[in-house]
Write a protein that holds these residues in place. Structure first.
Motif: not given
Length: 244
Positions: A33-35
């Protein structure tokens, strides 16, 4: 959280030098995902830190490789009796080069081995020219040997940098080739500041740096020696035993 770090007024900035092995192509779930999970992994590793830990294909060394064998996590230490100083090295070996001489079981770092910490086989009588150019699979950004050397001698920041510079030679004594444009080699240095150096500080630092280089060379060999065995070109039955 621990109240440590660089003081800026009432605040503390936890400045932490860091490096990482490239691990985006070694399998596993990378759908983060984003991180990415590295921040949490680093925090967990700090909390779980112990003075005793496994070597070889564990932790940062789990997917590490060298030109011919698996890489891995290695460590070694030395005591400089005249100074009452201890030097330790910790390394994650993921090098383009090879830690062993050709297809044989002897390590380039053999002259610095203490006891039989990586097999006790000594150096080969002759190092054939083909051993100087091990088979490589160059991939930009995918080869890195990360090392940390520490001493209990009280050092200034400038002296710690000198220690790191001298310790780099340990990589050159244990890996062939090393420091190529395809490697991201780095050595960090630190002091626990427990032993004051008296007398000639320059001579003392020279001795500590020299021992650090030999200690790091041993740590590299141990990291490869302790790794889960990997077949190499020309391997014969029984190769696993030859490498411990």
């Amino acid at each position: 959280e621990a109240g440590r770090g660089f003081a800026v007024g009432a605040a503390r900035a936890p400045i932490v030098p860091a490096a990482i092995l490239f691990d985006l192509l070694n399998g596993g779930d990378k759908a983060w995902g984003r991180y990415p999970p590295y921040r949490e992994l680093g925090f967990a590793a700090t909390e779980a830190a112990e003075t005793r830990f496994a070597l070889g294909s564990v932790g940062a060394g789990l997917g590490a490789r060298t030109a011919t064998l698996k890489g891995g996590v290695g460590t070694a230490s030395s005591v400089i009796g005249d100074l009452g100083v201890t030097v330790g090295a910790l390394v994650a070996v993921n090098a383009l080069g090879s830690a062993t001489v050709g297809d044989g079981p002897e390590f380039w770092a053999a002259p610095f081995e203490i006891g039989a910490e990586f097999g006790g086989l000594g150096s080969p009588r002759i190092s054939p020219p083909e051993a100087w150019f091990p088979p490589a699979k160059p991939q930009a950004g995918a080869h890195t040997t990360l090392a940390f050397v520490a001493t209990d001698a009280v050092l200034t920041k400038t002296e710690a940098r000198t220690l790191a510079v001298m310790a780099q030679d340990g990589l050159a004594r244990a890996l062939v080739p090393v420091h190529t444009p395809l490697d991201g080699d780095v050595v960090f240095a630190a002091s626990t500041e427990r032993v004051a150096l008296g007398g000639d500080r320059v001579a003392a630092l020279a001795a500590i740096g020299h021992v650090a280089a030999m200690t790091l060379a041993r740590a590299v060999a141990r990291g490869v020696y302790e790794a889960t065995p990997l077949p190499f070109p020309g391997a014969q039955p029984g190769w696993r035993g030859r490498f411990g």
